[in-house]
Design a protein around this motif. Sequence first.
Motif, PDB file in Angstrom:
ATOM      1  N   UNK A   1       0.816  -1.226   0.000  1.00 29.48           N
ATOM      2  CA  UNK A   1       0.000   0.000   0.000  1.00 29.48           C
ATOM      3  C   UNK A   1       0.847   1.272   0.000  1.00 29.48           C
ATOM      4  N   UNK A   2       2.043   1.150  -0.519  1.00 34.16           N
ATOM      5  CA  UNK A   2       2.971   2.287  -0.491  1.00 34.16           C
ATOM      6  C   UNK A   2       2.354   3.562  -1.062  1.00 34.16           C
ATOM      7  N   UNK A   3       1.701   3.461  -2.224  1.00 26.41           N
ATOM      8  CA  UNK A   3       1.134   4.659  -2.863  1.00 26.41           C
ATOM      9  C   UNK A   3       0.056   5.297  -1.994  1.00 26.41           C
ATOM     10  N   UNK A   4      -0.754   4.449  -1.361  1.00 27.52           N
ATOM     11  CA  UNK A   4      -1.795   4.959  -0.467  1.00 27.52           C
ATOM     12  C   UNK A   4      -1.158   5.712   0.700  1.00 27.52           C
ATOM     13  N   UNK A   5      -0.127   5.099   1.310  1.00 25.45           N
ATOM     14  CA  UNK A   5       0.535   5.735   2.465  1.00 25.45           C
ATOM     15  C   UNK A   5       1.165   7.078   2.074  1.00 25.45           C
ATOM     16  N   UNK A   6       1.762   7.110   0.878  1.00 22.20           N
ATOM     17  CA  UNK A   6       2.394   8.356   0.406  1.00 22.20           C
ATOM     18  C   UNK A   6       1.345   9.454   0.249  1.00 22.20           C
ATOM     19  N   UNK A   7       0.214   9.099  -0.371  1.00 27.94           N
ATOM     20  CA  UNK A   7      -0.847  10.095  -0.596  1.00 27.94           C
ATOM     21  C   UNK A   7      -1.414  10.583   0.730  1.00 27.94           C
ATOM     22  N   UNK A   8      -1.600   9.656   1.687  1.00 28.28           N
ATOM     23  CA  UNK A   8      -2.163  10.017   2.990  1.00 28.28           C
ATOM     24  C   UNK A   8      -1.196  10.906   3.771  1.00 28.28           C
ATOM     25  N   UNK A   9       0.092  10.551   3.725  1.00 26.93           N
ATOM     26  CA  UNK A   9       1.096  11.354   4.433  1.00 26.93           C
ATOM     27  C   UNK A   9       1.162  12.756   3.851  1.00 26.93           C
ATOM     28  N   UNK A  10       1.097  12.817   2.525  1.00 28.96           N
ATOM     29  CA  UNK A  10       1.114  14.112   1.845  1.00 28.96           C
ATOM     30  C   UNK A  10      -0.063  14.977   2.295  1.00 28.96           C
ATOM     31  N   UNK A  11      -1.261  14.374   2.362  1.00 30.64           N
ATOM     32  CA  UNK A  11      -2.465  15.108   2.794  1.00 30.64           C
ATOM     33  C   UNK A  11      -2.324  15.607   4.228  1.00 30.64           C
ATOM     34  N   UNK A  12      -1.813  14.742   5.103  1.00 27.16           N
ATOM     35  CA  UNK A  12      -1.647  15.131   6.514  1.00 27.16           C
ATOM     36  C   UNK A  12      -0.623  16.252   6.645  1.00 27.16           C
ATOM     37  N   UNK A  13       0.479  16.130   5.891  1.00 27.00           N
ATOM     38  CA  UNK A  13       1.513  17.172   5.943  1.00 27.00           C
ATOM     39  C   UNK A  13       0.961  18.511   5.453  1.00 27.00           C
ATOM     40  N   UNK A  14       0.157  18.475   4.388  1.00 20.02           N
ATOM     41  CA  UNK A  14      -0.434  19.718   3.882  1.00 20.02           C
ATOM     42  C   UNK A  14      -1.355  20.340   4.922  1.00 20.02           C
ATOM     43  N   UNK A  15      -2.088  19.478   5.646  1.00 25.18           N
ATOM     44  CA  UNK A  15      -2.982  19.944   6.704  1.00 25.18           C
ATOM     45  C   UNK A  15      -2.193  20.639   7.814  1.00 25.18           C
ATOM     46  N   UNK A  16      -1.085  20.019   8.225  1.00 26.17           N
ATOM     47  CA  UNK A  16      -0.250  20.607   9.294  1.00 26.17           C
ATOM     48  C   UNK A  16       0.434  21.879   8.787  1.00 26.17           C
ATOM     49  N   UNK A  17       0.874  21.842   7.514  1.00 25.61           N
ATOM     50  CA  UNK A  17       1.574  23.009   6.963  1.00 25.61           C
ATOM     51  C   UNK A  17       0.675  24.232   6.834  1.00 25.61           C
ATOM     52  N   UNK A  18      -0.640  24.010   6.753  1.00 24.08           N
ATOM     53  CA  UNK A  18      -1.560  25.148   6.604  1.00 24.08           C
ATOM     54  C   UNK A  18      -1.808  25.854   7.948  1.00 24.08           C
ATOM     55  N   UNK A  19      -1.368  25.252   9.061  1.00 26.83           N
ATOM     56  CA  UNK A  19      -1.707  25.808  10.378  1.00 26.83           C
ATOM     57  C   UNK A  19      -1.199  27.239  10.596  1.00 26.83           C
ATOM     58  N   UNK A  20       0.072  27.552  10.294  1.00 25.78           N
ATOM     59  CA  UNK A  20       0.517  28.938  10.531  1.00 25.78           C
ATOM     60  C   UNK A  20      -0.312  29.957   9.756  1.00 25.78           C
ATOM     61  N   UNK A  21      -0.727  29.567   8.530  1.00 22.31           N
ATOM     62  CA  UNK A  21      -1.488  30.498   7.696  1.00 22.31           C
ATOM     63  C   UNK A  21      -2.885  30.723   8.267  1.00 22.31           C
ATOM     64  N   UNK A  22      -3.433  29.680   8.922  1.00 19.11           N
ATOM     65  CA  UNK A  22      -4.804  29.783   9.436  1.00 19.11           C
ATOM     66  C   UNK A  22      -4.865  30.078  10.933  1.00 19.11           C
ATOM     67  N   UNK A  23      -3.702  30.366  11.541  1.00 15.31           N
ATOM     68  CA  UNK A  23      -3.662  30.531  13.005  1.00 15.31           C
ATOM     69  C   UNK A  23      -4.549  31.677  13.487  1.00 15.31           C
ATOM     70  N   UNK A  24      -4.489  32.813  12.787  1.00 13.44           N
ATOM     71  CA  UNK A  24      -5.277  33.986  13.215  1.00 13.44           C
ATOM     72  C   UNK A  24      -6.770  33.687  13.130  1.00 13.44           C
ATOM     73  N   UNK A  25      -7.164  32.984  12.072  1.00 13.80           N
ATOM     74  CA  UNK A  25      -8.575  32.622  11.898  1.00 13.80           C
ATOM     75  C   UNK A  25      -9.034  31.681  13.009  1.00 13.80           C
ATOM     76  N   UNK A  26      -8.163  30.734  13.385  1.00 12.84           N
ATOM     77  CA  UNK A  26      -8.496  29.796  14.456  1.00 12.84           C
ATOM     78  C   UNK A  26      -8.678  30.531  15.784  1.00 12.84           C
ATOM     79  N   UNK A  27      -7.788  31.505  16.073  1.00  9.87           N
ATOM     80  CA  UNK A  27      -7.899  32.259  17.337  1.00  9.87           C
ATOM     81  C   UNK A  27      -9.192  33.087  17.348  1.00  9.87           C
ATOM     82  N   UNK A  28      -9.523  33.619  16.191  1.00  9.57           N
ATOM     83  CA  UNK A  28     -10.765  34.391  16.047  1.00  9.57           C
ATOM     84  C   UNK A  28     -11.977  33.484  16.305  1.00  9.57           C
ATOM     85  N   UNK A  29     -11.943  32.312  15.700  1.00  6.59           N
ATOM     86  CA  UNK A  29     -13.018  31.334  15.856  1.00  6.59           C
ATOM     87  C   UNK A  29     -13.184  30.917  17.322  1.00  6.59           C
TER      88      UNK A  29
END
Length: 533
Positions: free
Chosen positions: A262-290
Amino acid sequence: MFRKTLKKDPELFQNVSEGLRKLYRTKLFPLEDTYRFHDFHSPALEDADFDNKPMVLLVGQYSTGKTTFIRHLMEQDFPGMRIGPEPTTDSFIAVMHGEQEGVIPGNALVVDPKKPFRKLNAFGNAFLNRFMCAQMPNPVLESISIIDTPGILSGEKQRISRGYDFAAVLEWFAERVDRIILLFDAHKLDISDEFSEVIRALKNHEDKMRVVLNKADQISTQQLMRVYGALMWSLGKIINTPEVVRVYIGSFWAQPLLVPDNRKLFEAEEQDLFLDIQSLPRNAALRKLNDLIKRARLAKVQAYIISSLKKEMPSVFGKDSKKKELIANLGEIYHKIEKEHQISPGDFPNLAKMQELLNGQDFTKFAALKPKLLESVEDMLANDIARLMAMVRQEESAMPSQTVKGGAFEGTMTGPFGHGYGEGASEGIDELEWVVGRDKPTYDEIFYTLSPINGKVSGAAAKKEMLKSKLPNTVLGKIWKLADVDKDGYLDDEEFALANHLIKVKLEGHELPAALPDHLVPPSKRAGTSLQD
């Protein structure tokens, strides 16, 4: 009239963080303070709560790979780190950026005004002895901080008291972090009582929650499907929301995959999770507002509850019996407030918990309803928050590159081992020959059956052939747009071959590129290529 206009003048804020801090201090804190919000729900917010970096909270039973996951992200050991098959991490460890590598113990940590942990001293020494901050210079930690937690126990071990309210500490962190990652081991999905209690304590923060099914490389595809199904069923029973929590499947460490199917599946999932974590600094102000909006709504409800209880209390005799009666009938008071002030039932605090907290309170010291305090919070929600929302968007566009860098995040970005490299539309990216040329003789045979005029086929003729793929018109329209490189409304033999290549890419389950990549541009259409070539 003149004074009223002055009062309504909007306040000016330098940035979102400063605006949130100012609004909290001037408009929300007075309401919280008057109606004992801090005794019932959450301690007062401090400057560090508005200024701190985004935080990721890792939660899971012991030996699900929480500490290894952090090590995998940072590609570096951190002070105080212990890894093993038995419960090894027995402390809450805040892994944060610092110029010097070292450990700050809990008692010292909660007196540091620059760290957002001062209010944790309320949990006492039993907790503070099990809390520390691991500081180190690491590029990942320049953008985010990570909170490692003790492994949640199962069986007999969970009955031995930790000496502090574990679920309450996690709830405190859940309110302040930007992402909560629940880790599960693909080998053991038994969700213990303590874990169920913890997930329920995180109930109001489902929007921050992500689930990782770790160590998935140790089982076959068939077993993995069963485990995934069982996990979703178990989570559905505990989380109890109609939306499904996002689950990422993989093996989050730097060791070879045991079952690489399932290597390809794991790669795609890891990529998605990393993108989710990488978006945190950009969305930090919105999260604090929320989070501030969420807090303001709860503070309003708290004010109505406390003032209602105060109103019902007798001035002289029978206070104790009346108090017991009011606590017992709290559900009815909730219902009354809900109808009277048009408040959603979801905004009310947990009934049983509220009844328990009210037992230790002196109702005679409660404050009566002060409309001005509530008006101030209403004004904040109606006007100030809208202006801050516009500022969030401005700040985001001014800092588009704000993302998590370093550690494991670098390995997924560029080069031949980036996700999807050399597959789908990226096939042939680093080859000298035009990749479409391999199948061009087959496509040419079809091309010449379409009676080209001056070496080109019309859109109508190409459409009949392209529709045989059974792809929707929206997809075929995009393929036409990419393949008609010179935008003349016709396809020559190279453009026709390209269109068929893109159809093949789509039929194989890959996404189409937004713009035509350089390596797919037909040779005769490339810059610097003359017709004589």
